[in-house]
Design a protein around this motif. Structure first.
Motif, short mmCIF file in Angstrom:
data_model
loop_
_atom_site.label_atom_id
_atom_site.label_comp_id
_atom_site.label_asym_id
_atom_site.label_seq_id
_atom_site.Cartn_x
_atom_site.Cartn_y
_atom_site.Cartn_z
N UNK A 75 12.78 -65.66 26.09
CA UNK A 75 13.48 -64.55 26.74
C UNK A 75 12.48 -63.49 27.15
N UNK A 76 12.50 -63.10 28.42
CA UNK A 76 11.54 -62.10 28.88
C UNK A 76 12.06 -60.69 28.63
N UNK A 77 11.30 -59.69 29.06
CA UNK A 77 11.65 -58.30 28.78
C UNK A 77 12.92 -57.85 29.48
N UNK A 78 13.36 -58.61 30.49
CA UNK A 78 14.61 -58.30 31.18
C UNK A 78 15.81 -59.01 30.55
N UNK A 79 15.56 -59.78 29.49
CA UNK A 79 16.64 -60.52 28.85
C UNK A 79 16.95 -61.84 29.53
N UNK A 80 16.08 -62.27 30.45
CA UNK A 80 16.30 -63.52 31.19
C UNK A 80 15.62 -64.68 30.48
N UNK A 81 16.28 -65.81 30.41
CA UNK A 81 15.68 -67.01 29.83
C UNK A 81 14.73 -67.63 30.85
N UNK A 82 13.46 -67.77 30.45
CA UNK A 82 12.42 -68.26 31.35
C UNK A 82 11.62 -69.36 30.64
N UNK A 83 10.87 -70.18 31.39
CA UNK A 83 10.11 -71.27 30.77
C UNK A 83 9.05 -70.78 29.79
N UNK A 84 8.83 -71.58 28.74
CA UNK A 84 7.74 -71.34 27.79
C UNK A 84 6.92 -72.63 27.71
N UNK A 85 7.28 -73.55 26.81
CA UNK A 85 6.64 -74.87 26.84
C UNK A 85 7.11 -75.67 28.06
N UNK A 86 8.30 -75.39 28.53
CA UNK A 86 8.81 -76.03 29.74
C UNK A 86 8.18 -75.39 30.97
#
Length: 538
Positions: A75-86
């Protein structure tokens, strides 16, 4: 044991924790500014099975940063789910297959290479492991090559992205017998030392693929809530949670930090009548007082949520009505206007409840409007909430008998008595579907009152099966209020949600914790790689 003795014991416990930390650091204060000491909040319990995401660490309904492991998404600073290992993902037109591409430049902390097989192994193993992780809808996960994982679902589920977000990845060579104490991961830290019952020390992972954290060492303490304030006053800990009783306190050298978490607290009501039925574990089902809609409606309308926020939480909370007021799938139309005692009394009267003997408590057909309310006394916020709720209920003519008990006792009585509950998950499968969808009694704490409504069920099922997240959010919201029913307080009112309590911390001056995503304050370490210390004084 009296309260004074217990308080003394609590302070001694704090001293022992700090002394133990100093002993490990050579008997003196750690002056390295890149070393951080954190007192864990009560929602981050010391893991009995070790730091293993497949047995609950960092996952399940708690959803916090596992530190040692990373996940497919973050989860980024805007609360959005974003890729990490993906790196990206796609969903098939029927919603049954999620295909996730993963990074090819990552190594585990033991120098072994991360690939899609590790992801498939993690999810297949988690599916068969009995924990708070609910992966029953996952048929299987398959690595089709080193960077591609296919997740095959039993039925479409719009919320599967949250499972991909919160399951920490372990290596395929995982050994359940040793992993908890010697975890291997791809996260920003490695477990260096664990003094069970006291602290865990994490050091920076040299193999971490992301931005290197400023703090090269984190000491995580696991103190009791009653000791938090004294721990802050000791000045030896950088981050300390603030208990409800200390919200008006200040501590020299510390800033008071407040972050929202969508932490809804309220009262669950047994929804069914008492017909002599019991659960598989033998727990009584039903309550003839709370099964009456007028009782539930009157309590939702009559209580003063803002007063609770002010009196209990010193203003560090907001009124809560639906349990998901702050989420994208909230339904404002399902809320009610509260703090209206006269309207609440009228609702009771219209429902056939009247005080016939002058004792201040209404009755109906010879049944007194009285029920038990269970709460965990170790949680000071919930104890206070239960007390004020009972006081306000009495003003409208309803008697609430307080019962402090451990969680096993609370769960054994939840089908027949009210209980103070909390939920924080941003995942609507947990916060809506599991909480409100019809089910048979199974002794699981979700949907503790056995609420059921077929119209609401249908909307929840449609939301689950949608392949469009925005469309799903609309359906989740509609399920709160449908055909004069639904799980919101303006509908069937199976709960009286009361407050949205922020997470609060004493953070030592000079520590910058970056931009925390709104609504996820239950995990203060969620963005640990963004943290810095802006001065050299420790």
């Amino acid at each position: 044991m009296d309260k004074k003795t217990m308080a003394i014991i609590g302070v001694v416990a704090v001293i022992l924790i700090v002394v133990a930390a100093f002993a490990f650091m050579g008997g003196s204060k750690d002056s390295d500014p890149t070393h951080l000491t954190v007192a864990a909040h009560s929602n981050i319990k010391e893991p009995k099975a070790g730091f293993n995401p497949l047995t609950g660490w960092g996952c399940g309904h708690q959803n916090y940063n596992p530190l040692v492991q990373s996940c497919l998404f973050k989860t980024d600073s805007n609360g959005t789910i974003v890729p990490d290992l993906a790196t990206n993902y796609t969903v098939s037109s029927d919603g049954l297959k999620w295909t996730v591409k993963v990074r090819d430049d990552v190594k585990f902390s033991d120098n072994s290479t991360f690939n899609a097989k590790d992801v498939a192994f993690t999810f297949n193993t988690a599916k068969d492991t009995e924990t708070d992780l609910d992966l029953t809808n996952l048929a299987n996960a398959t690595a089709t090559d080193d960077t591609t994982v296919e997740f095959n679902l039993v039925e479409p589920r719009s919320t599967f992205i949250y499972d991909l977000r919160y399951v920490g990845i372990v290596p395929e060579e995982y050994d359940n017998n040793t992993y908890g104490e010697k975890p291997i991961g791809t996260g920003p830290y490695v477990l260096d030392h664990w003094d069970k019952g006291q602290q865990a020390i994490f050091k920076a992972n040299d193999n971490y693929y992301g931005d290197k954290p400023y703090f090269t060492q984190i000491t995580l303490l696991f103190p009791e809530e009653s000791t938090w304030l004294e721990l802050a006053k000791s000045g030896q800990v950088d981050v300390v949670p603030v208990a409800t009783s200390a919200l008006n306190q200040t501590v020299d050298g510390y800033q008071f930090y407040e972050v929202s978490a969508g932490r809804a607290q309220g009262v669950s009501f047994p929804y069914l009548e008492d017909n002599g039925n019991t659960s598989p574990a033998g727990s009584k089902i039903g309550n003839n007082v709370t099964a009456d809609r007028a009782i539930r409606e009157a309590l939702n309308v009559g209580v003063d949520r803002q007063k609770m926020c002010d009196d209990i939480f010193s203003g560090h909370a907001k009124p809560e009505y639906t349990s998901v007021d702050t989420r994208d799938y909230a339904n404002n139309a399902s809320k009610v206007q509260d703090a209206n005692v006269s309207q609440a009394k009228q609702i009771l009267k219209d429902g056939g409840w009247e005080d016939t003997n002058g004792d201040g408590i209404v009755e109906k057909d010879g049944v007194k409007a009285s029920f038990d309310l269970y709460y965990p006394p170790d949680y000071l916020d919930r104890q206070s909430l239960a007390t004020v709720f009972a006081e306000q209920a009495k003003e409208i003519g309803i008697e609430v008998n307080l019962k402090g008990a451990d969680w096993d006792t609370i769960y054994a009585n939840m089908y027949s008595s009210a209980a103070v509950m909390q939920q924080t998950s941003p995942d609507p499968y947990k916060s809506i579907y599991q909480q409100y969808h019809s089910k048979e009694a199974d002794d699981f704490y979700m949907n503790p009152g056995l609420y059921n409504n077929s119209d609401s069920d249908k909307l929840m099922e449609d939301a689950m099966h949608s392949t469009d997240l925005n469309a799903a959010n609309t359906l989740w919201a509609q399920s709160a209020l449908v055909n004069d029913g639904g799980w919101g307080p303006a509908g069937d009112a199976p709960f009286a949600w009361l407050v949205n309590y922020d997470y609060n911390y004493f953070i030592k001056n000079g520590i910058d914790i970056g931009n925390q995503p709104d609504g996820l304050g239950n995990d203060v370490l969620i963005n640990i790689c963004d943290w810095t210390r802006t001065n050299s004084t420790v």
